[in-house]
Design a protein around this motif. Structure first.
Motif, PDB file in Angstrom:
ATOM      1  N   LYS A   1     -85.171  31.946 -56.910  1.00 53.57           N
ATOM      2  CA  LYS A   1     -85.200  33.049 -55.946  1.00 53.57           C
ATOM      3  C   LYS A   1     -86.082  31.518 -55.015  1.00 53.57           C
ATOM      4  CE  LYS A   1     -87.683  36.022 -56.333  1.00 53.57           C
ATOM      5  NZ  LYS A   1     -88.334  37.773 -56.824  1.00 53.57           N
ATOM      6  N   ARG A   2     -87.425  31.389 -56.195  1.00 58.08           N
ATOM      7  CA  ARG A   2     -88.392  30.892 -55.458  1.00 58.08           C
ATOM      8  C   ARG A   2     -88.089  29.396 -54.555  1.00 58.08           C
ATOM      9  NH1 ARG A   2     -92.938  31.187 -60.512  1.00 58.08           N
ATOM     10  NH2 ARG A   2     -92.812  33.236 -60.306  1.00 58.08           N
ATOM     11  N   ARG A   3     -87.183  28.739 -55.492  1.00 58.82           N
ATOM     12  CA  ARG A   3     -86.459  27.043 -54.424  1.00 58.82           C
ATOM     13  C   ARG A   3     -85.349  27.752 -53.431  1.00 58.82           C
ATOM     14  NH1 ARG A   3     -86.067  22.598 -58.849  1.00 58.82           N
ATOM     15  NH2 ARG A   3     -87.474  23.330 -59.862  1.00 58.82           N
ATOM     16  N   VAL A   4     -84.436  28.633 -53.155  1.00 59.33           N
ATOM     17  CA  VAL A   4     -84.139  29.409 -52.386  1.00 59.33           C
ATOM     18  C   VAL A   4     -84.898  29.676 -51.182  1.00 59.33           C
ATOM     19  CG1 VAL A   4     -82.070  31.078 -51.217  1.00 59.33           C
ATOM     20  CG2 VAL A   4     -82.591  29.962 -53.841  1.00 59.33           C
ATOM     21  N   ASN A   5     -86.159  30.446 -51.632  1.00 59.63           N
ATOM     22  CA  ASN A   5     -86.773  31.545 -50.394  1.00 59.63           C
ATOM     23  C   ASN A   5     -87.936  30.735 -51.133  1.00 59.63           C
ATOM     24  OD1 ASN A   5     -87.457  32.285 -47.957  1.00 59.63           O
ATOM     25  ND2 ASN A   5     -86.037  34.631 -48.544  1.00 59.63           N
ATOM     26  N   PRO A   6     -88.972  30.495 -50.615  1.00 65.29           N
ATOM     27  CA  PRO A   6     -90.520  29.502 -51.067  1.00 65.29           C
ATOM     28  C   PRO A   6     -91.406  30.228 -50.124  1.00 65.29           C
ATOM     29  CG  PRO A   6     -89.116  27.791 -49.652  1.00 65.29           C
ATOM     30  CD  PRO A   6     -88.019  27.914 -50.275  1.00 65.29           C
ATOM     31  N   LEU A   7     -92.242  30.512 -50.413  1.00 64.78           N
ATOM     32  CA  LEU A   7     -93.588  31.115 -50.299  1.00 64.78           C
ATOM     33  C   LEU A   7     -95.056  29.876 -50.864  1.00 64.78           C
ATOM     34  CD1 LEU A   7     -95.311  33.280 -48.985  1.00 64.78           C
ATOM     35  CD2 LEU A   7     -95.653  33.997 -51.491  1.00 64.78           C
ATOM     36  N   THR A   8     -95.106  29.789 -50.052  1.00 69.63           N
ATOM     37  CA  THR A   8     -96.344  28.735 -49.437  1.00 69.63           C
ATOM     38  C   THR A   8     -97.681  29.191 -49.695  1.00 69.63           C
ATOM     39  OG1 THR A   8     -96.375  27.878 -47.582  1.00 69.63           O
ATOM     40  CG2 THR A   8     -94.852  26.849 -48.803  1.00 69.63           C
ATOM     41  N   HIS A   9     -98.354  28.304 -50.292  1.00 69.47           N
ATOM     42  CA  HIS A   9     -99.941  28.761 -50.449  1.00 69.47           C
ATOM     43  C   HIS A   9    -100.842  28.734 -49.237  1.00 69.47           C
ATOM     44  CE1 HIS A   9    -104.343  28.578 -52.232  1.00 69.47           C
ATOM     45  NE2 HIS A   9    -104.521  30.111 -51.396  1.00 69.47           N
ATOM     46  N   GLN A  10    -100.168  27.548 -48.580  1.00 76.90           N
ATOM     47  CA  GLN A  10    -100.597  27.065 -46.888  1.00 76.90           C
ATOM     48  C   GLN A  10    -100.200  28.258 -45.824  1.00 76.90           C
ATOM     49  OE1 GLN A  10    -103.120  24.729 -45.931  1.00 76.90           O
ATOM     50  NE2 GLN A  10    -102.449  26.157 -44.750  1.00 76.90           N
ATOM     51  N   GLU A  11     -99.078  29.059 -46.353  1.00 81.30           N
ATOM     52  CA  GLU A  11     -98.271  30.011 -45.125  1.00 81.30           C
ATOM     53  C   GLU A  11     -99.414  31.592 -45.233  1.00 81.30           C
ATOM     54  OE1 GLU A  11     -94.610  33.433 -45.669  1.00 81.30           O
ATOM     55  OE2 GLU A  11     -94.551  31.649 -45.946  1.00 81.30           O
ATOM     56  N   LEU A  12     -99.489  31.953 -47.030  1.00 78.10           N
ATOM     57  CA  LEU A  12    -100.927  32.881 -47.336  1.00 78.10           C
ATOM     58  C   LEU A  12    -101.880  32.481 -45.820  1.00 78.10           C
ATOM     59  CD1 LEU A  12     -99.956  33.786 -50.480  1.00 78.10           C
ATOM     60  CD2 LEU A  12     -99.405  34.434 -48.595  1.00 78.10           C
ATOM     61  N   ILE A  13    -102.173  31.047 -45.890  1.00 82.83           N
ATOM     62  CA  ILE A  13    -103.740  30.524 -45.814  1.00 82.83           C
ATOM     63  C   ILE A  13    -103.524  31.126 -44.087  1.00 82.83           C
ATOM     64  CG2 ILE A  13    -105.519  28.512 -45.216  1.00 82.83           C
ATOM     65  CD1 ILE A  13    -104.973  28.046 -48.090  1.00 82.83           C
TER      66      ILE A  13
END
Length: 334
Positions: free
Chosen positions: A278-290
């Motif tokens: 799931k993480r590879r298909v729809n990743p969430l990055t730390h930079q997005e949250l920042i």
């Protein structure tokens, strides 16, 4: 940072529990004690039983290889700087366990709950928000928000460890409390639990991961609707939406978690592997949250006096709720 002689003096101080300590000394003693305890050959449960957290109650179940941590806030039923600091320390302690070559994996599950009756967590520290916005302290507010998303992101990545994170929600999970629950791998909620993102009430939006998690778990349209509506949802409603994984009767939350762990431990590896897919298909990055935090800080700094007064009223209501809950806990204990 204390030099060697100062560290020795403070380490010696830890042998005198009746001696009063102040500010920096307490922090230095805690760091030294933590370092010592994490390197001692103690049983898993004793490593955490001998570590003090001001805002957490930590327990270990060796049989299920599960660590339970219950938020037990001192100042407010929200993510205060003190609670964030304790959560960061706990994360470090857990990660240190996996740096050892001791055979069997020390933990399989991490369970997050709350000791406060009727409250899981009510989100951001409103008193802290109001103070820093009024003082025009943009950087102070941003540092707090970054601390929040650092922990949220770490949870969403399971602390970079082969463990499964479960949020046990009993009571209200609002704002950052809802965001933190969504960052875990699984949410088990008691039926009376309530969830919501009320920030729109004071012209702000939830900036510590809500849109990122909701848009992935649901879709961007429904994520926007939830944030803009400010609605409070029941556990059953979120179960129907797929945001809560299991709803149980009030008072049965802990038993339900234990039953789930006992029944699924053999499937632990498969569960983790599917999570990685799931993480590879729809990743969430730390930079997005920042990036979202920076937008949130800009919006927060634009709040007007009327908005800040609403924040003050909500903060006072939250403080009152904590006082009532503490009274109930004392009466129950007696």
């Amino acid at each position: 940072m204390a030099d060697v002689s100062e560290q020795e003096r403070l380490a010696h101080t830890t042998m005198k529990p009746d001696q009063p300590l102040h500010g920096d000394e307490r922090g230095a003693v805690a760091r030294i004690a933590d370092a010592k305890l994490q390197t001692m050959p103690l049983p898993l449960e004793l490593r955490f039983a001998t570590t003090h957290y001001d805002n957490l109650d930590v327990r270990v179940d060796p049989a299920l290889r599960t660590l339970w941590y219950y938020m037990d806030p001192v100042e407010a039923p929200s993510y205060t700087p003190g609670l964030l600091a304790d959560l960061s320390r706990l994360r470090g302690h857990i990660q240190s366990l996996f740096g050892r070559d001791e055979g069997e994996q020390p933990l399989l599950y991490l369970v997050n709950g709350s000791k406060v009756p009727g409250i899981f967590n009510l989100g951001g520290d409103l008193g802290y928000f109001g103070q820093h916005i009024r003082e025009k302290d943009r950087e102070g507010l941003r540092r707090y928000a970054l601390d929040c998303v650092d922990l949220v992101y770490s949870s969403s990545m399971s602390l970079d460890l082969p463990i499964v994170l479960i949020s046990l929600v009993r009571g209200d999970a609002l704002g950052g409390g809802f965001e933190a629950a969504m960052a875990s791998d699984m949410i088990i909620a008691e039926r009376s639990a309530k969830f919501g993102l009320p920030e729109i009430l004071f012209n702000l939006f939830p900036g510590m991961g809500a849109y990122s998690f909701l848009s992935r778990r649901l879709d961007p349209t429904r994520a926007t609707k939830m944030i803009m509506g400010g609605q409070i949802y029941t556990a059953d409603a979120l179960f129907e939406m797929g945001l809560v994984d299991l709803v149980v009767e009030d008072g049965q939350g802990e038993a339900a978690v234990r039953e789930f762990i006992a029944r699924h431990t053999r499937k632990h590896m498969i569960y983790r592997t599917l999570r990685e897919v799931k993480r590879r298909v729809n990743p969430l990055t730390h930079q997005e949250l920042i990036d979202v935090v920076d937008l949130w800080v800009e919006a927060a700094m634009q709040l007007e006096d009327a908005d800040l007064r609403k924040i003050d009223r909500l903060r006072m209501a939250q403080t009152k709720r904590l006082e009532v809950a503490r009274t109930q806990m004392r009466e129950k204990a007696s």
